[in-house]
Design an enzyme around this catalytic site. Structure first.
Site: not given
Ligand SMILES: *Cc1c(COP(=O)(O)O)cnc(C)c1O
Length: 429
Positions: A145, A240, A268
């Site tokens: 994701y 990511d 995060k």
């Molecule tokens: C949470 C997440 C996102 C998206 O981040 P948001 O701050 O919710 O937009 C993108 N990549 C990964 C791997 C994530 O866990």
């Protein structure tokens, strides 16, 4: 207006004026068919809801809260920051300091741009990769994701070498067709997809350790193979690290596996619990970004002083206390051991998955190493487990496919309480 803390009233009103009553779908608890938690406050490993019930929290806001809720040093930092103004629309030293901290920790990230969410980070990184390579196609992996931008809200079509199909209405087919999807942990499928789209793929984006289909580690040699294929084909490799960044190690997943991606996305943890994201990469690529280069990307609240100062305080604490990473891993290992014993004791069809401080429990009796394996999980059983755990005062993510995020605030006592609750619930499953 809800004048009191009546949960039924708030739920009814929220559902009337907000889609599903929430600002992010998972919070509606739809897949577990339980009334959602409405939070009043939180501290350390605990969340208290508006009915006064307290839970041990393993969601920890889906990853940012590495020290648990409301640690004193962050409260003080954020208060002090607010007293100096909450946003300016001009540069601050804090933005430069956080940028420098991240860059120092991540060798292949030579230049960085702050944004406001993980979604914004991946969306922007992809734009830059397209601008840099002059190619249109991007490649992602099933079960990874990367936020909800159009190009990334795509799953694989049936059959291996198909274009992506949208996972949501409202996406333009012509755009979605530019997204290729491969199975995670399968370098042969990736090689074939690259061959079939020779010189057309701008970037490959992946979670180096998958954390959005439970927790799924790359198998031995996989990331090396991905790196090699990208290098050989002039493809920008984007890690990511929105979850893994500063969680699995101070040097993130790239440091753990000793692999240099061309670009990286954070979110995060680097905001210390405030809204933040960042994307960065090699100098040559990041020089494409406006105003130095032609690829436009900006943000009114980007580099927000509260988020920057919370991020700096967080990273400094992590940097000067490497033992934190040992603690996080020990906590997850302790939980893993206790839950594994309970699985055996009660003959539960479940397996655990752990990568350093990331943990997850899959309700399946087979080992899990791919997205297909993950999809075989018994979500009905998870539903029962989730509800049982809630009744025992333990709050897990309301979905089988989310990771557990034990923090440094999850003491042995808290972990023991959790394991005892797991035993209680397993006994009745
Ligand atoms: C949470 C997440 C996102 C998206 O981040 P948001 O701050 O919710 O937009 C993108 N990549 C990964 C791997 C994530 O866990």
């Amino acid at each position: 207006m809800c004048k009191n803390n009546n949960k039924e009233e708030i739920l009814a009103l929220s559902r009337k004026i907000m889609p599903g009553g929430v600002n992010s779908p998972v919070r509606a608890f739809q897949s577990v068919e339980v009334a959602p938690v409405i939070v009043e406050s939180a501290h350390g490993p605990y969340i208290k809801d508006i009915t006064g019930k307290e839970y041990i929290d393993y969601v920890c806001s889906y990853g940012p809260l590495i020290f648990g809720h409301a640690p004193q040093f962050l409260i003080e930092e954020i208060q002090a920051a607010a007293e100096s103004g909450t946003t300016y629309g001009f540069t601050t030293p804090h933005e430069v300091e956080l940028a420098e901290l991240v860059i120092e920790s991540y060798p292949s990230c030579e230049m960085i741009r702050m944004v406001n969410s993980g979604t914004e980070a991946t969306m922007s990184a992809i734009r830059v990769a397209r601008g840099y390579t002059g190619r249109n196609k991007i490649l992602k992996f099933e079960g990874c994701y990367h936020g909800h931008s159009d190009s990334l809200l795509v799953k694989s079509g049936s059959g291996l070498l198909t274009q992506g199909v949208p996972t949501s209405p409202g996406l333009v087919p012509a755009l979605v067709e530019q997204t290729l999807v491969c199975p995670y942990n399968d370098e042969e499928a990736l090689a074939e997809m690259i061959r079939a789209n020779q010189d057309e793929i701008a970037c490959v984006i992946l979670e180096p350790i998958a954390g959005n289909m439970g927790v799924l580690a790359p198998h031995e040699g996989y990331l090396e193979a991905v790196r090699k294929l990208c290098t050989e084909n002039g493809i920008v490799l984007i890690f990511d690290e929105v979850i893994t960044g500063f969680r699995v190690d101070y040097h993130s997943a790239a440091g753990v596996f000793n692999i240099d991606p061309d670009m990286v996305c954070f979110g995060k943890i680097i905001g210390g619990g405030l809204p933040v994201g960042a994307y960065g990469g090699k100098l040559e690529i990041m020089k494409m970004v406006s105003p130095v280069g032609p690829v436009y990307q900006g943000g009114t609240l980007s580099g927000n002083p509260l988020a920057m100062r919370a991020g700096i305080a967080t990273l400094k604490r992590l940097k000067s206390n490497p033992v934190i990473y040992k603690t996080l891993e020990e906590n997850a290992t302790y939980l893993n051991r206790g839950i594994t014993e309970a699985i055996q004791k009660y003959h539960i069809p479940a397996v655990t998955s752990q990568f350093k401080g990331m943990f997850c429990l899959f309700f399946t009796d087979r080992p899990v190493s791919s997205y297909d394996d993950v999809m075989k999980c018994d979500t009905e059983l998870y539903k029962k487990f989730f509800e049982g755990m809630m009744n025992e005062g333990i709050l897990l993510a309301p979905s089988q496919f989310e990771a557990w995020f034990p923090s440094t605030a999850h003491t042995k006592e808290v972990l023991d309480q959790t394991i005892a609750a797991v035993n209680q619930v397993f006994a009745k499953l």
